[in-house]
Design a protein around this motif. Structure first.
Motif, PDB file in Angstrom:
ATOM      1  N   THR A 206    -100.382  22.475  79.116  1.00 11.16           N
ATOM      2  CA  THR A 206     -99.585  21.285  78.850  1.00 11.16           C
ATOM      3  C   THR A 206    -100.163  20.633  77.851  1.00 11.16           C
ATOM      4  N   ASP A 209     -99.948  21.891  74.230  1.00 14.56           N
ATOM      5  CA  ASP A 209     -98.490  21.296  73.444  1.00 14.56           C
ATOM      6  C   ASP A 209     -98.638  19.855  73.160  1.00 14.56           C
ATOM      7  N   LEU A 212     -95.380  17.896  73.950  1.00 15.95           N
ATOM      8  CA  LEU A 212     -95.116  17.779  75.567  1.00 15.95           C
ATOM      9  C   LEU A 212     -96.083  16.954  76.046  1.00 15.95           C
ATOM     10  N   GLN A 494     -87.928  22.044  79.259  1.00 17.86           N
ATOM     11  CA  GLN A 494     -89.376  22.565  79.170  1.00 17.86           C
ATOM     12  C   GLN A 494     -90.142  21.771  80.309  1.00 17.86           C
TER      13      GLN A 494
END
Length: 953
Positions: A206, A209, A212, A494
């Motif tokens: 996480t 990314d 994100l 996602q």
């Protein structure tokens, strides 16, 4: 008969949970399955657990049989996260631990302690927990943490997620982890290494990314309880920290929080509040954006519709009535460590407001009474809508959050949605500093058309919040069932996929609170909707929030006020349904659970948002079920009251004689055995049973101003207990104190037959009770020269009943505590005792608002005044201590632990309450008059003469 596999699970659970804590009967599963949401699911089994071992073993058996489990604390949640049609696990008495280390920088709490109780324990240290939900006086720590509840002042910086230090938690497989204990972490690392590795990997993925991670940070910059706490994956690298922070806001779907340690926050005594009025919502929201950087602790926004709902209530500022329909207001509070710092805060805030358009200049008040008046506006909004809803509808309160810079336009668009979908009564208010808006509206679910209207409205709200403003669909009330279908819409595929991975990792069998937070059914929020059918006008306004429950002496013993109403609603609904067998089963159970064990103390009304007194319903039901013979007996008692008291006196004489012959222990034991043999038809005989008394007043004597004294029927009939060192009857003690203070004591004519009617009212004989009250009123009116002399009643329940009876009459009566506090303190010299004064605040005293005066009187007499924790209504309830002694025992289960070791006597204002208090504390309880008399002497003759020459009233 329980369906398989629940019958097998029930049998397995009985091996380690007593039968009385495994609830399967239809009335209590319905009642205990009720929460504050608008959903209804009836559990197959309600299990009341007392410790971690019971939780772990229950999870083991449930997993083996594939039966879902839902954990619940106080049931104040609004989104359907605390209901189940499977196994509902409730917290028993064993979860009320609170540990405060030196300095109180942290506090360790078990999940069963109420939030406000934790704050009371922290108050002496000037600290509190961060979360401050509106339900804090009822909500328990387990629910506050599991929902990441916030509130008016804590914002996003002081909620459970941000103030969490460590946690004891049980996973779905029953494994216990204490994140604050190195040995526990090491053992967990060995047994659950792959789980920790997966959490570490989820965090690394996480954080790697960038898009994100940035989205998660942005979503949690404002209040957000939609879905899981994905911020744990970007805020922490340690998998233990990730795990415990994922538990916050998980609503019992990932595990059980067995204990939590919070970092505490300051509780400042110096506060100031201001009600700021603006020409429109846009200007109010612009002010919010400016105030964000100012030293403010709370900024509450209210639209004009919200102000309309309370402007006619007592105590509301008159200026509200004249506001334009576009107006809005902000309620602002600032706090500081001292008065000088508070002044600096106010100066800084006023500087910010100088750039805003206000309808009136900002005026901050430090007067607690004035500030309370302001906050009454805010606190009255939700009940104001609830009080005017149509019977059969429910009140829905939703909460969303928007970025602060878009709050104004979002608020206006929300108002347009209300109009479009026909919710004309809806109001908007909220914690504006965090962009958090609550909107309240009424909704019926009795037709397909109404359900469809709700569906279309919620779809429109969700689209507006997510697509137009990228806000939070749930800011602080939790996802629950009603927002679960929208989680993916808010977060995207996602992030939603991450949430599903987390759920599968920690609850691989999907048995923990299924359907909550993650739900693949797009219409889950439209199913299992709870109806609120008409049951009785006395309780039809109930919204089943549960705020009443901590005040109720029978809560967790039989039923609470919320549960009594829920049960009676179901009985009423079944009356015309054709389900006669189920109705009869519920009705039969309700006689004991709902009616016989209700103390009817009325304390529930003091906590109820719409002021419902459930005891009034119960007393009405007692009257309706009374047999003709019972009615005749009630009329006879009312018409021949002196004879009825004579019968009671005879019973006390027999018990007293037996006690003198065979001893107190033998009498109590024999009476207990006979009661059991009779099937509990004979009365319970407590050790502290009063001696018989037949008080007959003498002629008025002495000089000075006159006072009319009305001893209650219990005071005239019940003397001190046989083992009480104090032998002077209460009426003599009161008369002696009054004369010591320089008063001449008068009594009403026909005293031996007078009664306020309380005993008759509690049995449901309202007409006879009012007739007796009218008799007493006539007698005291004559004795007091039509109210020109003060009238004092020595027993708080009787004083309270007469005050209510005389509400429209103009004749004033005073409770004994009221008279002592207001008119005797400056007529007597006090000498304080070192022995602590242990007080019981009788229900009626609380309802009259006189508990502060009782404590003030006691403080004049003793160096230390103690009000034992966890003791509200004593449950003796006139005669319930004799007929339902288990209610009295349950209500006073915490009393003995709350009495200091050097406590030798307790003091109260109700003779019957004192019987049960003495029985369960092991020390005498008496009227506060005994303490005042023992600690006072008359003023010196010169001062007393001067006082006597002055008009007293």
């Amino acid at each position: 008969m329980l369906p398989t596999p629940y019958d097998r699970l029930h049998a397995d659970l009985r091996a380690f949970i007593p039968a009385e804590r495994l609830i399967v009967d239809p009335l209590r599963t319905l009642a205990y399955g009720t929460d504050a949401s608008f959903y209804r699911l009836i559990p197959k089994i309600v299990a009341v657990v007392q410790n971690e071992d019971e939780v772990a073993r229950l999870l083991h058996h449930a997993r083996a049989l594939g039966t879902p489990v839902t954990f619940r604390a106080a049931g104040t949640s609004l989104s359907g996260q605390a209901v189940s049609d499977s196994v509902l696990v409730l917290l028993g008495e064993g979860w009320r631990g609170c540990t405060i280390p030196p300095g109180a920088a942290t506090v360790t709490l078990q999940p069963g302690i109420i939030g406000a109780e934790a704050n009371r324990k922290l108050a002496p240290f000037g600290r509190k927990i961060g979360p401050d939900p509106a339900s804090i006086a009822t909500a328990k720590i387990g629910g506050i943490a599991a929902n990441n509840s916030s509130g008016m002042c804590c914002g996003t910086a002081q909620n459970s997620y941000r103030t969490l230090a460590s946690m004891r938690l049980l996973l779905a497989d029953g494994t216990l982890l204490d994140t604050g204990d190195a040995a526990s972490r090491a053992a967990f690392g060995k047994s659950h290494g792959p789980l920790l590795a997966t959490l570490r990997d989820l965090g690394e993925r996480t954080r790697a990314d960038a898009d994100l991670a940035a989205r998660i940070h942005r979503k949690f910059a404002i209040k957000n309880t939609t879905g899981y706490s994905l911020n744990a994956l970007v805020d922490f690298e340690d998998p233990f920290e990730i795990l415990q922070h994922l538990m916050i806001g998980s609503e019992g779907t990932l595990g059980f929080i067995a204990e939590i340690t919070y970092r505490t926050v300051p509780e400042y005594a110096d506060k100031a509040s201001a009600l700021l009025l603006f020409p429109d919502i846009a200007e109010a929201c612009r002010a919010v954006a400016l105030l964000k950087a100012a030293p403010v602790d709370a900024v509450e926004l209210m639209d004009r519709a919200a102000l309309h709902s309370v402007q006619g209530k007592p105590g509301m500022p008159a200026v509200i009535r004249g506001l334009d329909e576009r107006a809005a207001c902000l309620l602002v509070e600032t706090r500081a460590a001292d008065a000088a710092a508070l002044t600096g805060n106010i100066t800084a805030i006023n500087a910010v407001l100088a750039g805003c358009t206000l309808l009136h200049p900002a005026e901050f008040s430090t007067d607690p009474a004035e500030c309370e008046k302001y906050w009454k506006i805010r606190k009255g909004l939700f009940p104001a809508v609830g009080a005017v809803r149509k019977t059969g509808t429910t009140v829905i309160i939703e909460d969303v959050a928007f970025p602060i810079d878009r709050l104004a336009e979002a608020t206006v668009e929300l108002q347009h949605l209300f109009e479009h979908y026909g919710y004309h009564e809806a109001i908007i208010f909220g914690h504006a500093l965090e962009g958090n808006l609550h909107f309240v509206f009424t909704q019926a679910f009795d037709t397909d058309a109404e359900v469809d209207r709700y569906r279309r409205f919620m779809d429109a709200v969700a689209a507006m919040v997510v697509n137009t403003y990228e806000g939070s669909l749930k800011a602080e009330h939790g996802t629950g069932r009603n927002m679960a279908p929208f989680v993916e819409m808010e977060w995207g595929a996602q992030a939603y996929g991450l949430m599903k991975e987390i759920k599968a990792l920690l609850d691989p069998h999907g048995l923990l609170n299924p359907g909550v937070i993650l739900n693949d059914d797009p219409e889950a929020h439209l199913k299992h909707l709870k109806s609120l059918p008409a049951a009785d006008p006395l309780v039809d306004k109930c919204i089943e929030c549960g705020f009443c429950e901590p005040t109720c002496p029978s809560h967790t013993f039989t039923l609470s006020p919320r549960q009594r109403i829920a049960g009676w609603r179901e009985i009423a609904r079944l009356s015309g349904s054709g389900e006669q067998a189920r109705r009869e089963a519920l009705h039969a159970a309700y006689d004991h659970q709902g009616i016989d064990t209700c103390a009817a103390c009325g304390l529930c009304s003091t906590a109820c948002p719409v002021g419902i007194e459930t005891g009034l319903l119960i007393k009405a039901l007692r009257g309706r079920r009374a047999t003709p013979a019972q009615r005749r007996l009630g009329r006879f008692a009312a018409e021949h009251f002196e004879t009825a008291l004579g019968v009671a006196r005879t019973g006390l004489k027999i018990a007293d004689l037996a006690r003198k012959v065979v001893g107190n222990d033998a009498v109590t034991a024999t009476a207990g055995a006979l009661r059991r043999l009779s099937g509990d038809r004979l009365p319970h005989v407590p050790r502290s049973l009063p001696t018989p008394l037949n008080f007959v007043p003498g002629p008025a004597a002495g000089g000075g101003p006159a006072v009319v004294y009305v001893p209650s029927c219990s005071s005239r009939t019940m003397g001190p207990a046989a083992d009480d060192p104090e032998k002077t009857p209460l009426p003599q003690k009161v008369e002696g104190l009054f004369r010591k203070a320089g008063f001449r004591v008068l009594y009403p004519e026909g005293l031996s037959g007078l009664c306020c009617g309380m005993a008759l009212e509690s049995k449901g004989f309202a007409q006879e009770a009012d007739a007796k009250a009218d008799e007493m009123v006539a007698a005291i009116r004559a004795a007091s020269n039509d109210g020109h002399l003060p009238v004092v009643i020595d027993t708080s329940p009787c004083a309270f009943r007469l005050k209510r009876h005389l509400a429209e009459d103009g004749l004033k009566v005073l409770d004994l505590v009221e008279f002592i506090h207001d008119h005797l303190l400056d007529r007597l010299d006090f000498t304080k005792r070192s022995e602590p004064a242990v007080l019981h605040l009788a229900c009626s005293l609380r309802r009259m608002g006189l508990e502060g005066k009782l404590q003030a009187v006691a403080a004049k007499c003793a160096e230390q005044v103690v009000v034992p924790d966890g003791v509200g209504c004593c449950g003796f309830a006139g005669d319930k201590g004799f007929t339902q002694p288990d209610l009295n025992a349950h209500a006073l289960r915490h009393l003995k632990a709350g009495v200091p070791q050097d406590g030798k006597a307790g003091y109260s204002t109700s003779r019957t309450c004192e019987i049960g208090l003495a029985h369960h504390s092991g020390m005498p309880y008496r009227s506060i008059v005994y303490l005042v008399d023992a600690c006072t002497t008359a003023k010196v003759p010169e001062a007393q003469a001067a006082r006597a020459a002055e008009p007293a009233f």
